[in-house]
Design an enzyme around this catalytic site. Structure first.
Site, PDB file in Angstrom:
ATOM      1  N   GLU A  97       9.435   0.780  10.958  1.00 32.99           N
ATOM      2  CA  GLU A  97      10.480   1.809  10.860  1.00 32.99           C
ATOM      3  C   GLU A  97       9.754   3.130  11.071  1.00 32.99           C
ATOM      4  O   GLU A  97       8.971   3.559  10.232  1.00 32.99           O
ATOM      5  CB  GLU A  97      11.146   1.713   9.488  1.00 32.99           C
ATOM      6  CG  GLU A  97      12.511   2.342   9.463  1.00 32.99           C
ATOM      7  CD  GLU A  97      12.449   3.767   9.007  1.00 32.99           C
ATOM      8  OE1 GLU A  97      12.342   4.642   9.896  1.00 32.99           O
ATOM      9  OE2 GLU A  97      12.492   4.014   7.802  1.00 32.99           O
TER      10      GLU A  97
ATOM     11  N   CYS B 248      12.952  10.597   8.411  1.00 34.07           N
ATOM     12  CA  CYS B 248      12.755  10.033   9.743  1.00 34.07           C
ATOM     13  C   CYS B 248      14.023  10.188  10.589  1.00 34.07           C
ATOM     14  O   CYS B 248      13.951  10.321  11.791  1.00 34.07           O
ATOM     15  CB  CYS B 248      12.349   8.578   9.633  1.00 34.07           C
ATOM     16  SG  CYS B 248      13.395   7.646   8.520  1.00 34.07           S
TER      17      CYS B 248
ATOM     18  N   LYS C  19       0.858  -1.202   0.000  1.00 32.24           N
ATOM     19  CA  LYS C  19       0.000   0.000   0.000  1.00 32.24           C
ATOM     20  C   LYS C  19       0.885   1.241   0.000  1.00 32.24           C
ATOM     21  O   LYS C  19       1.672   1.464   0.910  1.00 32.24           O
ATOM     22  CB  LYS C  19      -0.946   0.060   1.199  1.00 32.24           C
ATOM     23  CG  LYS C  19      -2.024   1.112   0.935  1.00 32.24           C
ATOM     24  CD  LYS C  19      -2.725   1.636   2.154  1.00 32.24           C
ATOM     25  CE  LYS C  19      -1.995   2.730   2.883  1.00 32.24           C
ATOM     26  NZ  LYS C  19      -1.859   4.001   2.126  1.00 32.24           N
TER      27      LYS C  19
ATOM     28  N   GLU D 263       8.927  15.258  16.497  1.00 28.30           N
ATOM     29  CA  GLU D 263       9.401  15.131  15.118  1.00 28.30           C
ATOM     30  C   GLU D 263       8.680  16.193  14.281  1.00 28.30           C
ATOM     31  O   GLU D 263       7.485  16.092  14.037  1.00 28.30           O
ATOM     32  CB  GLU D 263       9.074  13.731  14.589  1.00 28.30           C
ATOM     33  CG  GLU D 263       9.627  13.476  13.214  1.00 28.30           C
ATOM     34  CD  GLU D 263       9.409  12.047  12.743  1.00 28.30           C
ATOM     35  OE1 GLU D 263       8.278  11.558  12.822  1.00 28.30           O
ATOM     36  OE2 GLU D 263      10.395  11.426  12.292  1.00 28.30           O
TER      37      GLU D 263
END
Ligand code: NAI
Ligand code: MG
Length: 525
Positions: free
Chosen positions: A294, A328, A218, A425
Site C-alpha cells: 500500500e 497516502c 516492524k 507526493e
C-alpha cells in the site's frame, strides 16, 4: 459514521469561534486562546522489543531515540532491532504457528480473544491516544475520537470474520469429491509507516490473526511506542506468546531483514513507492513470499461546475489537510471547474487561514507538527518549488512557530499539471488548486500520474458521478465525501500506488492459502 462527519462534530463551533484574516496576511489562528491541554503526556513503560511474549533488549544492546514532534525533544530510547532480532522474532512466530495453540484453537476462540482485546483498548482509549499524539504529533482529539474508535472497530469486524472463513465444495467433472480448505499462510512479516501508527497496526494485524497466522511486525522508526503499549493489552486478553512479535528499528536493517527472510511466508508493507519497490525485490530474491503493498498517492479531488462551493471547499480542505497532510490518499490535486474557480480559491484560502495549528494536545487544534525534521524539510522544499515554478501562493508558505516541525497551512492556485507540486507526493499541508474546463479533460489529467490510490468527486449530477467513478484509475472513489475508512471498505491502489487490498473481506485473501482436496469416489451414488 464517516470520518468526515466525525471531524466536523469534533470541531462544531470552529467557524463561529475563529476570526478570518485578511488576504495573505499570514496571521494564522493559533491554539493560544483555546482551552489548555486536554491530557498531559503519559508515562512510557514499554520500549523493548516484543519477542515470544517477552520484552527483551536488542541482541546488539543498541537503542535509538524517539521524539516529540512538537519540540524535537527525545521522549524515550527504544531498543533498536536488526537482522539478529528479526531472526529471533521469526523463529518465535514460526514456533507459535507450527506448534502453538493459535492456529489450532477454534476460530470462535480466536475471535473471542480479538473481541476481548478490542474491549480493553476501548477502556483505555484516552491513555493510548495520548501516547499516539505524543509520539506522532497528531491532534489528540483526532486520535481519541476517530482513530482509536476505528482501531477498536477493525478488531471487532475481523473478530466477526474469524469463524466465517471456509472453503467450497466443488462439482468437478469425474468421480471426485472436491473441496477447498482455506488455510492460514504461516508467518506474516508486516512493515508499517508512521502517519497512522495504530490504524496501520490494525489494518495489518487484524486480518492476519483472524485467519490464524502469526506475525512479526516492524513499526516505523519515528513511532515505535503505541504498538508496544497495546501489545501488552493483547497478551492480557489471551493472545498466546509468539503470535505477535514487534520489532522497533530502521528500514534498511530490521525492515530489509524481514522482507528478505526465508522463513517469512507473507509480506505486507505500507509506505513510500520507492521503499515498496525495494521490499518487493527483497521478497522476490529470497523465498518469493507473497507481497501486498500500500504505497504513495497523488489523489485528484474534482469539484464540478454544479457543486455547492462552500461545501466543496470544506471537503477539499479536509481531504488535503487531515493528519497534517500526511495521508497516502490525500486529495492533493484539487481540480476545480473554471466556472467556480475564483470563488473556490478565495474560500479555500480563507478556510486554510482559519485552520487551527498548535499543540496537538489542546482542544480545538486541527493541525499539529509534521512527523520529523526530514518530512518538515521535504514539505518546505516543495513549497519553494511551487513558488519558483510560478504557482500563486495564496497563503502559508513557511514554518509555523519557532520550535518543532509545524508548517503553515499552505494553498497554491494557478497550479499546472507539470509542476512538481502537482506531480509528487508532498505529504504535508500544501493544497494545489488546478483549473479544468470539461469532464473529458479532467479525466485525462487526473489519470495522468504514476499513482492510482484514490479520488474525490464533488457534484450534484449522478451521471457525472457515475462517469467519473468508472473512468478514474484508482482503488477508491469518494463521491461527495472523502476519507471514509470503515473497516468493511476495501482500500488499495492501482498502478504504483500498490498491489492488493486491505480492509473488508478482501484483506482476508492476503492471509490465506487455498488448498484443493480431491478425493476419489468409488461409487458416485
Ligand atoms: P518509507 O516507505 O521509507 O518507510 C515506511 C516503512 O518502511 C518504515 O517502517 C521504514 O522503516 C520501512 N523501510 C524503509 N526502508 C526500508 C527498507 N529498505 N527495507 C524494508 N523496510 C524499509 O517512508 P519514509 O521514508 O518514512 O517517508 C518517505 C515518504 O514516503 C513520505 O514523504 C511519503 O511521501 C511516503 N509515505 C507514504 C506512506 C503511505 O501511507 N503510503 C506512509 C509513510 C510515508
Ligand atoms: Mg524512507
Amino acid at each position: 459514521m464517516t470520518v468526515v462527519r466525525r471531524v466536523f462534530s469534533v470541531f462544531p463551533a470552529l467557524s463561529r469561534l475563529l476570526p478570518s484574516s485578511g488576504r495573505c496576511s499570514n496571521r494564522f489562528t493559533t491554539a493560544a486562546d483555546l482551552e489548555e491541554l486536554i491530557t498531559p503526556p503519559v508515562q512510557i513503560n514499554y520500549t523493548k522489543l516484543l519477542i515470544n511474549g517477552q520484552f527483551v533488549d536488542a541482541a546488539s544492546g543498541k537503542t535509538f531515540p524517539t521524539y516529540d514532534p512538537r519540540t524535537g525533544e527525545v521522549i524515550a530510547h527504544v531498543a533498536e532491532g536488526d537482522a539478529e532480532d528479526v531472526n529471533r522474532a521469526v523463529a518465535a512466530a514460526r514456533r507459535a504457528f507450527d506448534e502453538g495453540p493459535w492456529p489450532r484453537m477454534t476460530a470462535y476462540e480466536r475471535s473471542k480473544i480479538l473481541l476481548r482485546f478490542a474491549d480493553m483498548v476501548e477502556k483505555n482509549i484516552k491513555e493510548i491516544a495520548a501516547l499516539e499524539t505524543w509520539n506522532s504529533g497528531k491532534p489528540y482529539e483526532q486520535a481519541a475520537k476517530i482513530e482509536l474508535p476505528m482501531f477498536v472497530r477493525l478488531f471487532r469486524y475481523y473478530a466477526g470474520w474469524a469463524d466465517k472463513i471456509h472453503g467450497l465444495t466443488i462439482p468437478a467433472d469425474g468421480p471426485y469429491h472436491v473441496q477447498t480448505l482455506h488455510e492460514a499462510i504461516g508467518v506474516a512479516g508486516q512493515i508499517i509507516p508512521w502517519n497512522f501508527p495504530l490504524l496501520m497496526f490494525a489494518w495489518k494485524v487484524c486480518p492476519a490473526l483472524a485467519c490464524g497466522n502469526t506475525i512479526v511486525l516492524k513499526t516505523a522508526e519515528q513511532t515505535p511506542l503505541t504498538a508496544l503499549c497495546v501489545a501488552i493489552l493483547f497478551h492480557e486478553a489471551g493472545l498466546p506468546e509468539g503470535v505477535l512479535n514487534i520489532i522497533s528499528g530502521y528500514g534498511p536493517s530490521a525492515g530489509a531483514a524481514l522482507a528478505s527472510h526465508m522463513d517469512v511466508d507473507k509480506l505486507a508493507f505500507t509506505g513510500s513507492t520507492d521503499t515498496g519497490k525495494i521490499v518487493l525485490e527483497l521478497a522476490g530474491r529470497s523465498n518469493l513470499k507473497a507481497v501486498t503493498l500500500e504505497l504513495g498517492g497523488k489523489s485528484p479531488f474534482i469539484v464540478c461546475k454544479d457543486a455547492n462551493v462552500n461545501r466543496a471547499v470544506q471537503l477539499a480542505h479536509f481531504a488535503l489537510f487531515f493528519n497534517q497532510g500526511q495521508c497516502c490518499c490525500a486529495g492533493s490535486r484539487t481540480y476545480v471547474h473554471e466556472h467556480i474557480y475564483e470563488e473556490f480559491v478565495e474560500k479555500a484560502r480563507l478556510r486554510a487561514m482559519r485552520r487551527v495549528v498548535g499543540d496537538p494536545f489542546k482542544r480545538g487544534v486541527e493541525q499539529g507538527p509534521q512527523i520529523d525534521s526530514e518530512q518538515f524539510e521535504k514539505v518546505l522544499k516543495y513549497i519553494k518549488s511551487g513558488i519558483v515554478s510560478g504557482a500563486t501562493l495564496e497563503c502559508g508558505g513557511g514554518r509555523f512557530g519557532s520550535k518543532g516541525y509545524f508548517v503553515q497551512p499552505t494553498v497554491f492556485s494557478n497550479v499546472e499539471d507539470d509542476m512538481l507540486i502537482a506531480k509528487d507526493e508532498i505529504f504535508g499541508p500544501v493544497q494545489s488548486i488546478l483549473k479544468f474546463k470539461d469532464i473529458d479533460d479532467v479525466i485525462k489529467r487526473a489519470n495522468n500520474t504514476q499513482y492510482g490510490l484514490a479520488a474525490g468527486v464533488f457534484t450534484k449530477d449522478v451521471n457525472t458521478a457515475n462517469r467519473l467513478s468508472r473512468a478514474l484509475r484508482v482503488g477508491t472513489v469518494w463521491v461527495n465525501c472523502f476519507d471514509v475508512f470503515d473497516a468493511a471498505i476495501p482500500f488499495g491502489g492501482y498502478k504504483m500506488s500498490g498491489m492488493g487490498r486491505e480492509k473488508g473481506i478482501y484483506s482476508l485473501y492476503n492471509y490465506l492459502q487455498v488448498k484443493a482436496v480431491v478425493t476419489h469416489l468409488n461409487k458416485v451414488r
